[in-house]
Design a protein around this motif. Structure first.
Motif, PDB file in Angstrom:
ATOM      1  N   ILE A 190       7.860  -6.646  -1.822  1.00 48.67           N
ATOM      2  CA  ILE A 190       8.640  -6.055  -2.908  1.00 48.67           C
ATOM      3  C   ILE A 190       8.574  -6.938  -4.152  1.00 48.67           C
ATOM      4  CG2 ILE A 190      10.940  -5.325  -3.633  1.00 48.67           C
ATOM      5  CD1 ILE A 190       9.573  -3.545  -1.485  1.00 48.67           C
ATOM      6  N   LYS A 191       8.658  -8.244  -3.989  1.00 53.71           N
ATOM      7  CA  LYS A 191       8.577  -9.156  -5.128  1.00 53.71           C
ATOM      8  C   LYS A 191       7.213  -9.072  -5.811  1.00 53.71           C
ATOM      9  CE  LYS A 191      12.047 -12.556  -3.681  1.00 53.71           C
ATOM     10  NZ  LYS A 191      12.301 -13.969  -3.278  1.00 53.71           N
ATOM     11  N   GLU A 192       6.163  -8.961  -5.004  1.00 59.12           N
ATOM     12  CA  GLU A 192       4.823  -8.823  -5.564  1.00 59.12           C
ATOM     13  C   GLU A 192       4.690  -7.520  -6.349  1.00 59.12           C
ATOM     14  OE1 GLU A 192       0.911  -9.307  -6.642  1.00 59.12           O
ATOM     15  OE2 GLU A 192       2.309 -10.807  -5.853  1.00 59.12           O
ATOM     16  N   LEU A 193       5.204  -6.446  -5.798  1.00 60.69           N
ATOM     17  CA  LEU A 193       5.155  -5.144  -6.478  1.00 60.69           C
ATOM     18  C   LEU A 193       5.939  -5.193  -7.789  1.00 60.69           C
ATOM     19  CD1 LEU A 193       5.647  -2.947  -3.304  1.00 60.69           C
ATOM     20  CD2 LEU A 193       3.656  -2.806  -4.806  1.00 60.69           C
ATOM     21  N   GLN A 194       7.101  -5.786  -7.751  1.00 58.11           N
ATOM     22  CA  GLN A 194       7.912  -5.888  -8.966  1.00 58.11           C
ATOM     23  C   GLN A 194       7.189  -6.691 -10.039  1.00 58.11           C
ATOM     24  OE1 GLN A 194      11.468  -7.538  -7.247  1.00 58.11           O
ATOM     25  NE2 GLN A 194      12.414  -5.535  -6.889  1.00 58.11           N
ATOM     26  N   SER A 195       6.459  -7.733  -9.627  1.00 56.34           N
ATOM     27  CA  SER A 195       5.703  -8.538 -10.594  1.00 56.34           C
ATOM     28  C   SER A 195       4.586  -7.729 -11.247  1.00 56.34           C
ATOM     29  CB  SER A 195       5.120  -9.780  -9.912  1.00 56.34           C
ATOM     30  OG  SER A 195       4.018  -9.447  -9.080  1.00 56.34           O
TER      31      SER A 195
ATOM     32  N   LYS B 102       0.831  -1.208   0.000  1.00 56.71           N
ATOM     33  CA  LYS B 102       0.000   0.000   0.000  1.00 56.71           C
ATOM     34  C   LYS B 102       0.864   1.256   0.000  1.00 56.71           C
ATOM     35  CE  LYS B 102      -3.004   2.648   3.101  1.00 56.71           C
ATOM     36  NZ  LYS B 102      -3.710   2.647   4.420  1.00 56.71           N
ATOM     37  N   TYR B 103       1.860   1.301   0.876  1.00 59.41           N
ATOM     38  CA  TYR B 103       2.640   2.526   1.010  1.00 59.41           C
ATOM     39  C   TYR B 103       3.567   2.760  -0.170  1.00 59.41           C
ATOM     40  CZ  TYR B 103       0.985   4.203   5.455  1.00 59.41           C
ATOM     41  OH  TYR B 103       0.194   4.754   6.435  1.00 59.41           O
ATOM     42  N   VAL B 104       4.046   1.702  -0.791  1.00 58.94           N
ATOM     43  CA  VAL B 104       4.851   1.892  -1.997  1.00 58.94           C
ATOM     44  C   VAL B 104       3.991   2.488  -3.111  1.00 58.94           C
ATOM     45  CG1 VAL B 104       6.131   0.726  -3.840  1.00 58.94           C
ATOM     46  CG2 VAL B 104       6.585   0.156  -1.448  1.00 58.94           C
ATOM     47  N   HIS B 105       2.779   2.005  -3.264  1.00 58.00           N
ATOM     48  CA  HIS B 105       1.879   2.586  -4.265  1.00 58.00           C
ATOM     49  C   HIS B 105       1.578   4.053  -3.936  1.00 58.00           C
ATOM     50  CE1 HIS B 105       0.985  -0.703  -6.969  1.00 58.00           C
ATOM     51  NE2 HIS B 105       0.701  -1.524  -5.960  1.00 58.00           N
ATOM     52  N   LEU B 106       1.376   4.361  -2.656  1.00 58.56           N
ATOM     53  CA  LEU B 106       1.141   5.750  -2.259  1.00 58.56           C
ATOM     54  C   LEU B 106       2.350   6.621  -2.582  1.00 58.56           C
ATOM     55  CD1 LEU B 106      -0.622   5.258   1.210  1.00 58.56           C
ATOM     56  CD2 LEU B 106      -1.658   6.161  -0.875  1.00 58.56           C
ATOM     57  N   MET B 107       3.554   6.104  -2.348  1.00 62.16           N
ATOM     58  CA  MET B 107       4.775   6.837  -2.698  1.00 62.16           C
ATOM     59  C   MET B 107       4.831   7.146  -4.187  1.00 62.16           C
ATOM     60  SD  MET B 107       7.714   4.707  -0.665  1.00 62.16           S
ATOM     61  CE  MET B 107       9.030   5.498  -1.566  1.00 62.16           C
ATOM     62  N   ILE B 108       4.581   6.111  -4.993  1.00 65.42           N
ATOM     63  CA  ILE B 108       4.624   6.279  -6.440  1.00 65.42           C
ATOM     64  C   ILE B 108       3.631   7.352  -6.886  1.00 65.42           C
ATOM     65  CG2 ILE B 108       4.189   5.152  -8.657  1.00 65.42           C
ATOM     66  CD1 ILE B 108       6.735   4.143  -7.461  1.00 65.42           C
ATOM     67  N   ASP B 109       2.409   7.264  -6.377  1.00 66.98           N
ATOM     68  CA  ASP B 109       1.378   8.243  -6.731  1.00 66.98           C
ATOM     69  C   ASP B 109       1.799   9.657  -6.327  1.00 66.98           C
ATOM     70  OD1 ASP B 109      -0.169   6.200  -7.719  1.00 66.98           O
ATOM     71  OD2 ASP B 109      -1.525   6.103  -5.993  1.00 66.98           O
TER      72      ASP B 109
ATOM     73  N   GLU C 240       7.934  11.526 -13.354  1.00 61.89           N
ATOM     74  CA  GLU C 240       7.118  10.729 -14.263  1.00 61.89           C
ATOM     75  C   GLU C 240       7.230   9.228 -14.017  1.00 61.89           C
ATOM     76  OE1 GLU C 240       7.717  11.751 -18.322  1.00 61.89           O
ATOM     77  OE2 GLU C 240       7.210  13.864 -18.035  1.00 61.89           O
ATOM     78  N   LYS C 241       8.426   8.709 -13.859  1.00 59.25           N
ATOM     79  CA  LYS C 241       8.628   7.278 -13.669  1.00 59.25           C
ATOM     80  C   LYS C 241       9.482   7.050 -12.425  1.00 59.25           C
ATOM     81  CE  LYS C 241       8.312   6.271 -18.623  1.00 59.25           C
ATOM     82  NZ  LYS C 241       9.024   5.690 -19.805  1.00 59.25           N
ATOM     83  N   PRO C 242       8.879   7.126 -11.250  1.00 55.74           N
ATOM     84  CA  PRO C 242       9.662   7.042 -10.011  1.00 55.74           C
ATOM     85  C   PRO C 242      10.309   5.678  -9.812  1.00 55.74           C
ATOM     86  CG  PRO C 242       7.452   7.927  -9.616  1.00 55.74           C
ATOM     87  CD  PRO C 242       7.447   7.348 -10.991  1.00 55.74           C
ATOM     88  N   HIS C 243      11.558   5.698  -9.376  1.00 54.47           N
ATOM     89  CA  HIS C 243      12.252   4.495  -8.913  1.00 54.47           C
ATOM     90  C   HIS C 243      12.436   4.655  -7.421  1.00 54.47           C
ATOM     91  CE1 HIS C 243      16.178   1.909  -8.783  1.00 54.47           C
ATOM     92  NE2 HIS C 243      15.132   1.261  -8.295  1.00 54.47           N
ATOM     93  N   VAL C 244      11.792   3.793  -6.636  1.00 53.37           N
ATOM     94  CA  VAL C 244      11.780   3.966  -5.192  1.00 53.37           C
ATOM     95  C   VAL C 244      12.411   2.767  -4.510  1.00 53.37           C
ATOM     96  CG1 VAL C 244       9.737   5.435  -5.293  1.00 53.37           C
ATOM     97  CG2 VAL C 244       9.468   2.973  -4.902  1.00 53.37           C
ATOM     98  N   ALA C 245      12.736   2.951  -3.229  1.00 53.14           N
ATOM     99  CA  ALA C 245      13.331   1.875  -2.427  1.00 53.14           C
ATOM    100  C   ALA C 245      12.597   1.772  -1.104  1.00 53.14           C
ATOM    101  CB  ALA C 245      14.813   2.139  -2.178  1.00 53.14           C
ATOM    102  N   CYS C 246      12.617   0.579  -0.535  1.00 58.15           N
ATOM    103  CA  CYS C 246      12.078   0.345   0.800  1.00 58.15           C
ATOM    104  C   CYS C 246      13.239   0.028   1.731  1.00 58.15           C
ATOM    105  CB  CYS C 246      11.089  -0.810   0.784  1.00 58.15           C
ATOM    106  SG  CYS C 246      10.395  -1.211   2.413  1.00 58.15           S
ATOM    107  N   ALA C 247      13.349   0.758   2.812  1.00 53.67           N
ATOM    108  CA  ALA C 247      14.410   0.500   3.786  1.00 53.67           C
ATOM    109  C   ALA C 247      14.157  -0.813   4.516  1.00 53.67           C
ATOM    110  CB  ALA C 247      14.493   1.643   4.796  1.00 53.67           C
TER     111      ALA C 247
ATOM    112  N   GLY D   9       5.067  -4.643 -12.102  1.00 52.97           N
ATOM    113  CA  GLY D   9       5.728  -3.630 -12.914  1.00 52.97           C
ATOM    114  C   GLY D   9       6.141  -2.388 -12.156  1.00 52.97           C
ATOM    115  N   VAL D  10       6.030  -2.410 -10.827  1.00 49.49           N
ATOM    116  CA  VAL D  10       6.428  -1.263 -10.011  1.00 49.49           C
ATOM    117  C   VAL D  10       7.949  -1.233  -9.902  1.00 49.49           C
ATOM    118  CG1 VAL D  10       6.268  -0.179  -7.740  1.00 49.49           C
ATOM    119  CG2 VAL D  10       4.276  -1.350  -8.714  1.00 49.49           C
ATOM    120  N   ASP D  11       8.539  -0.067 -10.128  1.00 51.41           N
ATOM    121  CA  ASP D  11       9.995   0.085 -10.088  1.00 51.41           C
ATOM    122  C   ASP D  11      10.438   0.333  -8.646  1.00 51.41           C
ATOM    123  OD1 ASP D  11      12.635   0.345 -10.751  1.00 51.41           O
ATOM    124  OD2 ASP D  11      12.393   2.157 -11.973  1.00 51.41           O
TER     125      ASP D  11
END
Length: 337
Positions: free
Chosen positions: A232-237, A186-193, A201-208, A239-241
């Motif tokens: 993280i693996k689910e998000l990558q599947s 959820k929070y990674v998607h919120l970050m991207i948005d 335009e095309k964020p590349h993010v990391a999770c600590a 297409g989330v960077d």
């Protein structure tokens, strides 16, 4: 391109908010990238100018669109709500808590109804708000209540480092218990948005990571194995960077150097320490998912030095600059969750 309006509630009258507002807005460069309007009390701001030993002019207006905005001087929505016969600097006072709330409420109206793209907040005092009978005791809670937005998202920015917070004001033990696979996703998607709203335009993010060395496969904690890595693996599947978990001892430095557009900090101090070690004066808080952009100084009311004219305005300068940096993109791209 026309400049966007940024409104600035002056904060608790008994704190340093009025002084740093006057100092910041007495600089002509403050108006280079935005139209700035203060919401506050003219008499208190005049006292602040005297304490700061600077000469300023005020242009009192009623609305942003009334045609009376005058660039280069302090444009003010004046709310006469402080009894100077009982007012004291550096003291918790109910009237000051109420006044600070009134400024925020009016600034919110100017953003929601008056066309302002952003709000830059100074400092308020929780005890003063409580003394005034106001139960929402922080800027984020107040703005959430006023706008009806249930999920505001906090980001800290210092230089090129942007840090988002999975949890904030909870005990460290509880912060660990709050981590779930679904929560990370959820929070990674919120970050991207949020980053896209700011124009990335095309964020590349990391999770600590949470634990030392990301837990060393469960030797020092299993949150990474159970929740973070699967998320993280689910998000990558999808297409989330996103990259992670990345050890907290290196991920923030890597982001500062440009490897990531944003980092998800898993608890309050993890991200606060990282940003404030880079530069405490230039760390700016940004609130996402409101109907407007909100930036804020990252310090308190400093009652111990209020009224002495010695407070630094650097943090407010930066908060205004960041609001101006993102205001146009935010107004174009905003999607309230």
């Amino acid at each position: 391109m026309s400049k966007e309006f940024i409104v600035i509630p002056m904060g608790d009258p008994a704190g340093i908010g009025p002084e740093i507002v006057v100092k910041s807005l007495s600089k002509l460069t403050a108006y280079d990238d935005a139209n700035l309007v203060v919401v506050g009390n003219k008499k208190i701001l005049e006292m602040a100018a005297q304490a700061d030993k600077i000469t300023v002019s005020f242009n009192v207006i009623k609305e942003l669109s009334d045609g009376n905005y005058n660039p280069g001087i302090i444009n003010l929505i004046n709310i006469d709500n402080v009894d100077l016969s009982t007012f004291e600097y550096g003291k918790v006072q109910a009237q000051c808590g109420q006044a600070a709330y009134d400024y925020i409420k009016e600034a919110n109206r100017l953003c929601v109804e008056g066309g302002a793209a952003a709000m830059t907040t100074t400092t308020i005092n929780k005890e003063a708000l409580k003394a005034a009978g106001i139960n929402t005791l922080g800027h984020t809670d107040i703005l959430s209540s006023l706008t009806g937005v249930k999920n505001p998202l906090t980001m800290f920015q210092v230089h090129s480092l942007r840090v988002f917070f999975y949890s904030k004001h909870v005990a460290l033990r509880k912060a660990c218990d709050l981590i779930t696979k679904e929560g990370i996703e959820k929070y990674v998607h919120l970050m991207i948005d949020a980053l896209q709203t700011l124009g990335v335009e095309k964020p590349h993010v990391a999770c600590a990571g949470l634990n030392p060395h990301n837990g060393e496969h469960g030797l020092f904690g299993d949150e990474e194995v159970k929740y973070i890595t699967p998320a993280i693996k689910e998000l990558q599947s999808q297409g989330v960077d996103v990259t992670g978990p990345v050890g907290a001892d290196s991920v923030f430095y890597q982001a500062l150097r440009g490897r990531y557009d944003g980092v998800l900090s898993l608890y309050h101090d993890q991200g606060h320490i990282a940003t404030k070690t880079v530069d405490p004066d230039l760390t700016v808080s940004v609130t996402h998912n409101l109907p407007y952009l909100r930036t804020s100084v990252d310090h308190g009311t400093a009652f111990d030095i209020a009224g002495k004219g010695i407070a630094s305005e650097v943090s407010l300068d930066e908060a205004i600059r960041v609001a101006a940096q993102y205001a146009s993109a935010f107004k174009k791209n905003q999607v309230v969750k």
